[in-house]
Enzyme design. Structure first.
Site, mmCIF file in Angstrom:
data_model
loop_
_atom_site.group_PDB
_atom_site.id
_atom_site.type_symbol
_atom_site.label_atom_id
_atom_site.label_comp_id
_atom_site.label_asym_id
_atom_site.label_seq_id
_atom_site.Cartn_x
_atom_site.Cartn_y
_atom_site.Cartn_z
ATOM 1 N N THR A 23 27.902 -38.680 89.075
ATOM 2 C CA THR A 23 29.142 -39.349 88.773
ATOM 3 C C THR A 23 29.113 -40.732 88.906
ATOM 4 O OG1 THR A 23 31.230 -39.184 87.740
ATOM 5 C CG2 THR A 23 30.959 -38.686 90.172
ATOM 6 N N CYS A 29 39.927 -42.467 91.005
ATOM 7 C CA CYS A 29 39.330 -41.192 90.465
ATOM 8 C C CYS A 29 38.710 -40.272 91.860
ATOM 9 C CB CYS A 29 38.441 -40.789 89.479
ATOM 10 S SG CYS A 29 39.235 -41.583 87.935
ATOM 11 N N HIS A 46 34.713 -34.897 88.166
ATOM 12 C CA HIS A 46 35.404 -36.333 88.407
ATOM 13 C C HIS A 46 36.812 -36.151 87.876
ATOM 14 C CE1 HIS A 46 34.465 -40.683 87.445
ATOM 15 N NE2 HIS A 46 35.622 -40.657 87.591
#
Lengths: 160, 281
Positions: A23, A29, A46
């Site tokens: 990711t 995040c 994520h």
């Protein structure tokens, strides 16, 4: 085989030892990476926001968007491939903030807090964590070895 | 150093006159379709780009748009202004920005994301979309197209300052290169004869609090849209989150944290629809 990319609000699970879950660009995040070394099953989430009560419809459609809906599904999806909770290695990264003394933009901090609460309530211990501060991160989880590689926007690369 | 950087502004090709002409025509609510189509058709490069962009899922036209005439009819005033502006701006972002980003596409993605976010927030705050704000947001990082090569050369020095002195990336650029990317972007806007409000929104997109004008709304909106995208990881390059947070912004717009969180969700949806806009540059 190869890199499986996990986008914002997404999660992916694999039992294929050749796979690498990746990711990119975690700002505020958070990425939760879990791995069971015995069966070589791993997953990457994520998530973007702490709490699904913000938008119940969206939470159903895209559970990976929120900590409280994404984290349970991540674990359950790995159990479905034979992973077990007591063997699970859990690593987390992200939750960054902008340079800000007054901290008005607290999404990163709220994400960290929400995640810790969920882990606490469910007796999950983390084995590696790199959260907060103000740089972006990229996380790679290698299914063959369980190695979790963290790359930060300040140029450092290390194993988490 | 600053002289060399400022000189490179002259190397940037003029902003397509077609875009400005069309925007001027569309400002009038009873524009004639034929007039608008004629201006666009005259400029082959822009026309082709507008056709491509008009067919993006983002603009949501129900049928395939095959001609400029179709685009003017089906998209309607607001959408058409945006398609034309996007087409005009996109060619500058097809290269450049190296030094901040690994590939030019990343800076374009960030720019489109900030433009989309500016409209999400504008709908929330002013209950309408705003083409001027859209253009300013799309162009807010245009200074990075030039600054990239200089930032690349001085990257370690800049990062050292950011880490040691707890200063923002913007302040470090200014200290080492003599100018920051926002200020430089404002000068490019001047070079392109953009109106003052667009120039200011670009030049002050990291520090709207320093702008001395009466109406600072667009500068604050571009600032907030940019910050939101940085938080979401859709950043404009290596400067990433090393920018100052200004808490006044929430009060300025009377916004709550929850409003911002909701705007994040809207942006994820809109980015999905705008995918081809970003990747088929």
């Amino acid at each position: 085989m190869g890199d499986l990319i996990v986008g914002i609000s997404d999660l992916k699970v694999s039992c294929n030892p050749g796979d690498v879950l990746v990711t990119y660009a975690l700002g505020s995040c958070i990425c939760v990476a879990i791995y069971d070394p015995k069966v070589k099953v791993g997953g990457l989430l994520h998530f973007m926001l702490p709490d699904s009560s913000l938008d119940a419809v969206k939470a159903k459609e895209t559970p990976g968007m929120f900590a409280d809906t994404g984290i349970p599904i991540l674990f359950k999806s790995c159990y479905a491939y034979g992973a077990e909770k007591n063997r699970m290695i859990v690593k987390v990264a992200g939750g960054a903030s902008i340079l800000d003394d007054t901290n008005y933009f607290r999404i990163g901090q709220k994400n960290i807090t929400a995640m810790r609460k969920i882990f606490w309530r469910n007796n999950v211990m983390t084995d590696g964590e790199d959260t907060g501060k103000n740089f972006n991160r990229t996380v790679r989880l290698e299914l063959e070895t369980g190695k979790c590689i963290l790359k930060s926007s300040d140029g450092t690369v290390r194993e988490l | 150093m600053i002289d060399i950087i400022l000189k490179s502004i002259d190397r940037i090709p003029a902003f397509p006159a077609t875009t400005q002409k069309v925007a001027a025509l569309l400002r009038n609510d009873d524009y004639a379709v034929a007039d608008v189509a004629n201006v666009i058709k005259y400029d082959q490069a822009i026309a082709a780009n507008i056709l491509k962009i008009s067919n993006s899922a983002y603009f949501g036209a129900r049928q395939k748009i095959k001609s400029i005439q179709d685009a003017v009819v089906y998209l309607g005033q607001q959408q058409l202004i945006r398609a034309v502006q996007t087409a005009g701006v996109s060619r500058y972002f097809s290269k450049g920005g190296k030094g901040y980003v690994a590939q030019s596409k990343d800076l374009w993605e960030h720019s489109v994301a900030v433009a989309l976010m500016s409209q999400i927030l504008s709908r929330k705050i002013q209950s309408r979309e705003d083409p001027v704000l859209y253009t300013a947001a799309l162009l807010h990082d245009v200074g990075k197209l030039i600054m990239g090569e200089y930032v690349h050369e001085s990257f370690e020095e800049i990062m050292y300052r950011v880490k040691q002195g707890k200063c923002s990336f913007l302040e470090a650029e200014e200290a080492i290169l003599g100018i920051n990317h926002a200020d430089l972007g404002g000068r490019i806007a001047t070079h392109w004869n953009f109106p003052a409000d667009i120039r200011d929104a670009i030049a002050y997109h990291h520090r709207p609090d320093l702008l001395m004008e009466q109406d600072k709304k667009n500068a604050w909106l571009v600032y907030l849209s940019d910050q939101a995208c940085l938080m979401m990881g859709i950043d404009g390059g290596i400067d990433a989150l090393a920018h100052k947070g200004l808490e006044d912004v929430m009060q300025y717009f009377n916004l709550r944290m929850i409003d911002l969180e909701k705007s994040f969700i809207s942006l994820v949806d809109e980015l999905e629809r705008a995918k081809d806009l970003i990747h088929n540059l």
